[in-house]
Design an enzyme around this catalytic site. Structure first.
Site, PDB file in Angstrom:
ATOM      1  N   TRP A   1       2.447   1.483  -3.344  1.00  0.00           N
ATOM      2  CA  TRP A   1       1.799   1.906  -4.205  1.00  0.00           C
ATOM      3  C   TRP A   1       1.516   3.387  -4.312  1.00  0.00           C
ATOM      4  CZ3 TRP A   1      -3.363   3.484  -4.125  1.00  0.00           C
ATOM      5  CH2 TRP A   1      -4.202   3.623  -5.400  1.00  0.00           C
ATOM      6  N   HIS A   2       1.332   3.903  -2.952  1.00  0.00           N
ATOM      7  CA  HIS A   2       0.993   5.217  -3.105  1.00  0.00           C
ATOM      8  C   HIS A   2       2.273   6.270  -3.444  1.00  0.00           C
ATOM      9  CE1 HIS A   2      -2.352   4.634  -0.347  1.00  0.00           C
ATOM     10  NE2 HIS A   2      -2.903   5.937  -0.742  1.00  0.00           N
ATOM     11  N   ASP A   3       3.299   6.151  -3.278  1.00  0.00           N
ATOM     12  CA  ASP A   3       4.378   6.771  -3.535  1.00  0.00           C
ATOM     13  C   ASP A   3       5.736   6.002  -2.921  1.00  0.00           C
ATOM     14  OD1 ASP A   3       6.015   8.679  -4.541  1.00  0.00           O
ATOM     15  OD2 ASP A   3       5.346  10.291  -3.135  1.00  0.00           O
TER      16      ASP A   3
ATOM     17  N   VAL B   1       0.827  -1.250   0.028  1.00  0.00           N
ATOM     18  CA  VAL B   1       0.024  -0.074  -0.055  1.00  0.00           C
ATOM     19  C   VAL B   1       0.702   1.191  -0.070  1.00  0.00           C
ATOM     20  CG1 VAL B   1      -1.621   1.369   1.301  1.00  0.00           C
ATOM     21  CG2 VAL B   1      -2.082  -1.134   1.198  1.00  0.00           C
ATOM     22  N   ALA B   2       1.735   1.231   0.909  1.00  0.00           N
ATOM     23  CA  ALA B   2       2.579   2.413   0.793  1.00  0.00           C
ATOM     24  C   ALA B   2       3.509   2.634  -0.433  1.00  0.00           C
ATOM     25  CB  ALA B   2       3.748   2.225   2.212  1.00  0.00           C
TER      26      ALA B   2
END
Length: 650
Positions: free
Chosen positions: A533-535, A530-531
């Site tokens: 994927w965000h940036d 998730v992290a």
């Protein structure tokens, strides 16, 4: 005249109340995911709220049913009119205006620090006020909103022209089940041939519009996107079955990193790699780079598409084990499947074509920001129009979007929290109350700037005939549980993570120490993805790991203080949960400030200022008391939903 006026006033009031009905936001909140949506039965149920939801629950499914808390006598008694809650109303009446005043007071031109951040402000439409447009993401959305609004009208119009010129579907003859009776949803029956024709009609348009959309948005970079889609499709359809999942994940995670590190693969750089001595080829590559469309930085927007690439490949992979399954064989009406069945039942083998894949991956209304919809669900909704799409609901959803936009605009006209943070402020010059409330409103602006694009593009999708999940279940201030907060924030992404990562990894269980250790590893793997994927930044990794760390106290508290031991003391248990909720809220605020606002260093400065002196400790005590009151109101909101047969699990 008076009676008519009363009726008119009641009608207006009823309309505005219906805007905030859960059905208006998303029927998934009031109908279990395993139950087909049935507007005819719901209309016959009566009052449109409690009765119809209880009927929905009685037809099956746990996702929309009563929570166990609703069975207790303490939960079944509304508290809205009790002396306890009148005290809470008084607290609300004093605290909420004070919170807005604090943020407004430091945003006035008379504030001595105004000169530091006024360059981030622009002329506003509210007389005498400027608007804070320091956030690039919202500023870009705000500037492009008029053009996008025209696109919402232009896209369905183009589809109408396409349907008239290219495809003309004959009138329906019989139901999908072979009988001549109407479908349970109350719509005209449609034969399998009609459904296939509708699928071809819609997906052919989606494919052609996707190509045009890519070229307009990204210019020649559309070729790069189509190349990535082609490679991903080959992984699913050419490789031996056992290699598909691993190859899919490796390819798409590498694509995430490569998009970031290679800056979108500029044609000039590619030309230099091919032939370092060819200046002509390099100039040609630079010329191609100069035509980058209205959004040249396509790689920044591609993360959401990565999720659809994974969805297609894994849905195809799982379909290989279910080649013979179909809704009709399961004695289901394919024209009115439940959402769970639309997602779980594979599409027909012929539907997993590159033609449909491109139409799905670049589906215009959801391409830029989502919400995310699985490939199986997309194909099912293309074949049969969802019963949940009704003109009246879509209009009310649009009005609700406009009211949310108005709220954001007014907030940015009166509270310049984004500009203050952008100007690298000296936090030591602010009081603990000012620092805390600036941070608090900063999180609300982050929530709104994400909510607005998600709702706008979902509105566009609803107008076009596709019903994706609503991404935000509750206001950011209506959360007291870390686990529930994650379920309700970017909900379609949460559901994607469940289907494609969390469940394949085995889920979680804290019943044993070994299970707890494995569950923590699962959470860490999910939130690491998730992290990233965000940036691809360290502060995002820290944010993801903090979320997992903050899950643990709530999970452990659930085992240490099980509800069954407090059945004879429900009020005491509710108060205990309120204290735990306050701690959860403080942890969630801290984690999201690190990930999306001030970073780890900024959070350290804020905490040092707030906790560093006597006045700060007094403020944090008052703030925690106010949070406790708010959490008790949140409990009652959920208890009220449970009394109507609704459990949103957040």
């Amino acid at each position: 005249m008076a009676p008519n006026g009363s009726r008119k006033g009641g009608g207006i009031l009823s309309f505005f109340r219906s805007l905030y009905d859960l059905d208006t936001l998303d029927t998934r909140f009031t109908t279990p995911s395993s139950v087909p949506y049935n507007p005819v039965a719901l209309a016959a149920a009566g009052d449109g709220n409690g009765k119809r939801r209880e009927d929905n629950h009685s037809r099956g499914g746990n996702s929309g049913g009563l929570d166990k808390r609703a069975s207790s006598s303490d939960t079944n008694r509304p508290r809205w009119g009790t002396p306890e809650f009148f005290l809470y109303y008084l607290v609300f009446a004093m605290v909420i205006p004070y919170m807005f005043w604090i943020a407004y007071d430091v945003s006035r031109p008379s504030d001595p620090r105004y000169y530091k951040y006024h360059r981030w402000l622009s002329p506003g439409w509210v007389p005498g006020r400027k608007i804070d447009v320091s956030d690039a993401q919202y500023g870009n959305f705000r500037r492009n909103l008029p053009v996008m609004a025209l696109l919402v009208l232009f896209h369905p119009l183009c589809r109408k022209v396409w349907d008239t010129v290219v495809y003309r579907v004959a009138a329906p003859s019989q139901s999908p089940l072979g009988s001549g009776r109407s479908s349970p949803a109350g719509r005209p029956p449609a034969s399998p041939e009609m459904a296939d024709a509708r699928l071809r009609q819609r997906t052919s348009f989606d494919f052609c519009f996707a190509i045009l959309y890519l070229v307009i948005l990204h210019g020649f970079s559309a070729l790069k996107i189509l190349a990535i889609l082609g490679a991903n499709y080959q992984i699913a359809t050419v490789l031996p079955k056992k290699y598909i999942p691993a190859a899919t994940w490796v390819f798409n995670i590498c694509t995430l990193f490569a998009n970031e590190l290679c800056d979108g693969y500029r044609f000039r750089n590619i030309a230099m790699l091919v032939s370092a001595d060819s200046s002509l080829l390099a100039r040609f590559g630079a010329w191609l780079d100069s035509y980058g469309g209205i959004q040249p930085r396509w790689a920044v927007l591609f993360n959401i598409t990565i999720l659809r690439l994974v969805s297609f490949n894994l849905d195809y992979y799982w379909s290989l084990d279910n080649r013979g399954s179909s809704p009709i064989e399961k004695q289901l009406d394919p024209a009115n499947l439940s959402e769970k069945d639309r997602v779980a039942i594979p599409a027909a083998p012929a539907d997993y074509s590159f033609f449909n894949f491109v139409g799905y991956a670049i589906y215009a209304p959801l391409y830029l920001t989502g919400p995310i919809i699985t490939f199986n669900d997309y194909i099912s909704q293309q074949r049969y129009k969802p019963a949940t799409i009704e003109t009246a609901r879509t209009v009310k959803y649009g009005v609700r979007f406009f009211l949310t936009l108005l709220s954001m605009e007014l907030l940015l006209h009166y509270d310049y929290v984004g500009a203050i943070s952008k100007a690298n402020p000296d936090w030591s010059s602010y009081t603990p109350a000012q620092i805390s409330l600036l941070s608090y409103f900063n999180l609300h602006i982050i929530w709104l700037k994400l909510l607005l694009p998600w709702r706008f593009f979902r509105l566009w999708s609803l107008v076009d005939g596709i019903d994706p999940p609503e991404n935000m279940l509750r206001c950011v201030s209506d959360n007291y549980s870390t686990l529930s907060f994650w379920r309700s924030w970017h909900r379609s992404y949460y559901r994607w993570l469940l289907r494609y990562i969390y469940i394949p990894l085995g889920g979680s269980s804290f019943a044993t120490w070994r299970g707890a250790a494995r569950s923590i590893v699962t959470y860490l793997m999910v939130f690491t993805f998730v992290a990233l994927w965000h940036d691809i930044k360290m502060r995002m990794l820290i944010w993801g790991w903090l979320i997992v760390f903050f899950f643990l106290p709530e999970i452990l508290a659930g085992y240490a203080f099980p509800r069954r031991r407090w059945e004879n003391r429900p009020t005491a248990y509710r108060m205990l949960c309120g204290v735990g909720g306050v701690l959860n809220v403080l942890m969630m605020i801290s984690a999201n400030l690190v990930g999306f606002a001030v970073g780890l260093d900024g959070l350290e400065v804020i905490l040092r200022k707030v906790l560093g002196d006597y006045s700060g400790l007094i403020f944090i005590t008052v703030a925690c008391s106010a949070l406790f009151v708010g959490i008790q109101v949140m409990f009652e909101i959920r208890a009220s939903e449970a009394r109507r047969g609704i459990n949103m699990k957040c």
